[in-house]
Design an enzyme around this catalytic site. Structure first.
Site, PDB file in Angstrom:
ATOM      1  CB  CYS A  30      -0.926   0.009   1.213  1.00 23.08           C
ATOM      2  SG  CYS A  30      -0.050   0.102   2.791  1.00 23.08           S
ATOM      3  CB  CYS A  33       4.418  -0.331   1.791  1.00 23.44           C
ATOM      4  SG  CYS A  33       3.272  -1.459   2.591  1.00 23.44           S
ATOM      5  CB  CYS A  97      41.152 -28.573  -4.663  1.00 25.05           C
ATOM      6  SG  CYS A  97      41.934 -26.946  -4.570  1.00 25.05           S
ATOM      7  CB  CYS A 100      39.342 -24.022  -6.706  1.00 25.92           C
ATOM      8  SG  CYS A 100      40.980 -24.637  -7.136  1.00 25.92           S
ATOM      9  CG  ASP A 515      12.061  23.966 -36.159  1.00 24.28           C
ATOM     10  OD1 ASP A 515      12.491  25.082 -36.491  1.00 24.28           O
ATOM     11  OD2 ASP A 515      12.401  22.904 -36.718  1.00 24.28           O
ATOM     12  CG  ASP A 718      14.616  22.914 -33.305  1.00 21.71           C
ATOM     13  OD1 ASP A 718      14.567  24.151 -33.462  1.00 21.71           O
ATOM     14  OD2 ASP A 718      14.334  22.097 -34.202  1.00 21.71           O
TER      15      ASP A 718
END
Length: 828
Positions: A30, A33, A97, A100, A515, A718
């Site tokens: 809500c 929140c 291993c 690692c 323009d 522009d």
């Protein structure tokens, strides 16, 4: 990383070097929140602004320095919510291993935004939970490589739609709650509806066994499917930050606990108070789960535009490598690759055609239904669909650089915006839930002390009804859902809101300033007439002028070069080329000084052009642009260039006037020419002979300090005016810098997009106001009803079950109303 661009509450526009981060927030239900999360994030040191969107469930944080994501995550979690993480699986190379494994895990966990990293030696894979939009797969790969190993994403890993998963969970919870609630409702309410059924239950089951069954089933409902409300709502109560979950949890628990006491210790209760409300507690949870389920489905549909854009991209591309056509994954396409397109296929990336002819359907990008003819040299874009021809094109933009990816990003950014109209909602929701608790407590005590006997049950029903009927969800969803659907629908029409708040500013537009060249006109002028001065040869003059214009990028230069090409003129080499924006160009051709430009340029260099005065006036009256050439400081010729007006320009101006919006023409063109074109189109205000630097002043002049101005343009000159206007609208076929300066981008060159953009802006704001009216009006009217305002008059007291149904309907109504914007029809 850059994820948003908006003006914060202090009217500070984030600088380009600001640190910005986007987090997915889970657990919000809500508007309260949203406020809690925003407040929590803003308390983190260094945070300048935090904008949370309930519909997208995202938080966009802006800071002037790099922040620790862990601090932001902790702030969100401390507020009682969760941050969304994205699962990623990686194939790890080089592990042998357990050490690692440890090194790879440590390397991955050191990456900012990684929550967990688990590495499996047997499968040589790593499973990582990382913050979306914060951590990238590339960062993970580099971290692993730095540790001495290799890493790449697992190809068969598919990301799961979080909203779809949440909808599935809600659906499962709803079914369980429904199965458990129906017997409770029948046992308790059946006797009230059908008197003989009550006698049947008492005779066959008995009061206590019947209540015991209701107790067991209701307990399973509350602490099974309904546990989500307690899990989120109760901790928020202790944090003094109650939300929607808190209201549901307290209300249903109050009904359940009173009924439990009445069931097991009813003998000790005052006479007339030994009643149970198990059915109210169970039905409250079930109905609100139903509302949440319907809400999740509706929320999913609000994001259809984003999913549609994402779905436009094909998965593979047919690439020509080593003179052989092979299909490769889209991620493996590289810039420079030659891609072969067969009829009916989607273009995978952006590029330029190098061979073949075909018609391409670009409607998903521009909103224009007619196919666009493509030939050698033309641009093609990813996501568009090839017609009946075959093409070969060179990839120039891939991944996030493609136009479709940028469009998707623009839409996403717009959908995260918080409109000025949301400020009122934020203020209200800050005190709404605490006020509801206060109202429920006051209601309870009024009923308890002055209500009819039995006072306590009446007080309980009224207090619980007030808690349950209040709906901050509807208030929180009112604005963002409409923005999501409105901007999504606009995108399908080729209208991109780069800034979400442009939805509101565009709707309030008083005057639209256009323009001329490339906006209201085609932007491809053609040479209509040449008149040379005495002593100058027309062919030689055109040759000298076209040679200089060949170095220019101005559309008029293209017209002259095209005329020279048709005349079969060979152009000479140009020396000392110089350009003066807004005035003209110059250069040396075969030793002669050639100057080309507007009358103001001739006046500046003191070249007398009075012999051409009548010709210039005649050209202007015909809507053609006159300009001049001077050779060796003598007036040599006057040229008339005509830029045809776009087919729908007049229709656009007429429709804007019909909508009560004034129009203006801002151009650097000759005053007579501008007035002729303005009169032809029906434009009410003309500001002519404006230099590029003067367009900003022109916009301010048109505004007069009171009118809200939308400026429409397409060129580099522009860009300042687009930025200065209340709303800048760029024609998408124009320059990139103009598009970057605009708030709204029209992907096609059709000016009718201006009308449709304003119309969808009005429709979206109107939809938001309808949602807010319902959300606020609902609570203002029904909270007093739930409190029992009608009881003294008609003896009517609202049931908590009806309150729960009304609360669920409120959120679904707001979402359903927002979804109506998907049916928006273009005005033109």
């Amino acid at each position: 990383m850059t994820t948003i661009s908006h003006i914060d509450e202090n009217n500070r526009i984030p600088a380009k070097d600001d640190f910005r981060i986007e987090l997915d927030i889970e657990g919000m239900t809500c508007a309260s929140c949203v406020r809690h999360v925003e407040k929590a994030l803003k308390k983190v040191e260094g945070v300048d602004n935090a904008v949370v969107n309930l519909a997208t469930e995202k938080a966009n944080i802006t800071a002037s320095k790099k922040l620790s994501t862990s601090e932001l995550v902790n702030a969100v979690e401390k507020a009682g919510y969760e941050v969304g993480y994205q699962p990623v699986d990686l194939d790890i190379e080089g592990m042998s291993c357990a050490s690692c494994v440890r090194r790879v895990e440590k390397a991955l966990q050191s990456v900012d935004g990684v929550k967990t990293a688990v590495v499996n030696l047997a499968t040589n894979r790593a499973h990582v939970e990382m913050l979306k939009n914060v951590t990238t797969v590339d960062a993970l790969e580099k971290a692993v490589e730095k540790a001495g190993y290799g890493a790449k994403p697992v190809n068969n890993h598919n990301q799961v739609d979080r909203q779809a998963v949440e909808a599935h969970k809600l659906g499962r919870s709803l079914v369980i709650a429904l199965i458990l609630t129906i017997p409770v409702f029948v046992l308790e309410m059946g006797g009230h509806i059908i008197p003989w059924f009550h006698h049947f239950v008492m005779a066959t089951i008995g009061m206590f066994p019947s209540r015991l069954v209701e107790f067991i089933l209701t307990t399973l409902v509350l602490f099974g499917p309904g546990w989500r409300f307690f899990k989120a709502g109760i901790p928020n109560l202790f944090r003094a930050a109650p939300d929607m979950n808190s209201l549901v949890a307290v209300g249903s628990f109050a009904a359940w606990s009173y009924s439990t006491v009445a069931t097991f210790a009813g003998a000790y209760m005052p006479e007339g108070t030994n009643n149970v409300y198990f059915e109210a507690a169970a039905v409250i949870v079930t109905l609100i789960l139903l509302g949440r389920y319907l809400e999740a489905g509706a929320r999913g549909r609000t994001g259809e535009a984003i999913r549609m854009l994402a779905g436009l991209k094909p998965k593979t591309a047919r690439v020509l490598r080593n003179n052989e056509e092979i299909d490769v994954a889209l991620d493996d396409v590289a810039v420079g690759d030659i891609i072969v397109m067969r009829p009916g296929e989607k273009f995978p990336v952006d590029g330029s055609v190098i061979n073949g002819n075909s018609n391409v359907d670009e409607s998903m990008m521009t909103g224009e239904p007619l196919p666009v003819a493509k030939k050698e040299g033309d641009k093609v874009y990813g996501g568009t669909v090839n017609g009946n021809g075959s093409l070969t094109f060179r990839a120039e933009k891939i991944g996030g650089d493609t136009l479709i990816a940028q469009i998707q990003k623009m839409v996403e950014d717009a959908q995260t915006a918080k409109l000025p109209i949301q400020a009122l909602v934020d203020k209200v929701t800050g005190w709404f839930v605490p006020a509801v608790f206060a109202a429920a407590i006051v209601t309870f005590f009024i009923w308890f002390f002055v209500g009819p006997a039995p006072q306590f049950p009446h007080a309980l029903i009224a207090g619980v009804s007030v808690l349950i009927i209040a709906c901050p969800c509807a208030m929180g969803l009112a604005t963002p859902t409409s923005i999501m659907v409105g901007t999504g629908r606009a995108a399908t029409l080729g209208i991109l809101f780069r800034r979400g708040d442009a939805l509101q500013t565009l709707r309030d537009t008083d005057i639209v300033a256009f323009d001329k060249t490339g906006t209201l006109t085609v932007g491809k002028p053609v040479l209509n007439k040449i008149i040379t001065a005495k002593g100058f040869d027309e062919r030689q003059t055109l040759a000298d002028v076209a040679a200089v214009e060949l170095r220019s990028e101005h559309p008029i230069g293209e017209a002259l070069n095209e005329a020279a090409k048709k005349a079969g003129i060979t152009l000479s080499t140009v020396e000392d080329f110089n350009s003066k924006p807004g005035f003209g160009i110059s250069g040396k051709v075969n030793g002669h000084e050639v100057v080309i430009g507007a009358d103001r340029y001739m006046k500046e260099i003191k070249v007398d052009i009075t012999p051409f005065a009548d010709d210039a006036r005649h050209f202007g009256d015909q809507g053609m642009t006159p300009f001049y050439a001077a050779i060796d400081n003598k007036a040599a010729a006057i040229f008339a260039v005509e830029d045809p007006v776009k087919q729908n320009s007049g229709k656009t101006i007429a429709e804007l006037e019909k909508m009560g919006i004034a129009t203006a023409l801002v151009t650097g063109d000759n005053r007579n020419t501008a007035k002729t074109i303005g009169s032809k189109l029906g434009i009410s205000e003309i500001v002519a002979e404006v230099l590029p630097a003067g367009k900003v002043d022109a916009v301010k002049k048109i505004s007069g300090g009171e009118r809200r101005v939308a400026f429409v343009g397409d060129g580099i000159n522009d860009a300042p005016a687009l930025a200065a206007a209340d709303t800048g609208i760029a024609i998408g076929t124009g320059a990139d810098v103009a598009i970057e300066s605009a708030d709204v981008v029209l992907m096609s060159g059709d000016p009718t997009g201006v009308v449709n953009a304003i119309a969808i802006s009005k429709a979206t704001i109107r939809n938001i106001k309808q949602n807010l009216f319902w959300a606020f009006g609902y609570n203002v009217l029904l909270i007093p009803v739930a409190a029992g305002i009608f009881y003294p008059v008609w003896g009517v007291q609202l049931s908590p079950m009806l309150s729960a149904a009304a609360m669920a309907i409120s959120s679904v109504f707001v979402l359903s109303n927002a979804l109506r914007l998907r049916g928006f029809k273009p005005v033109l």
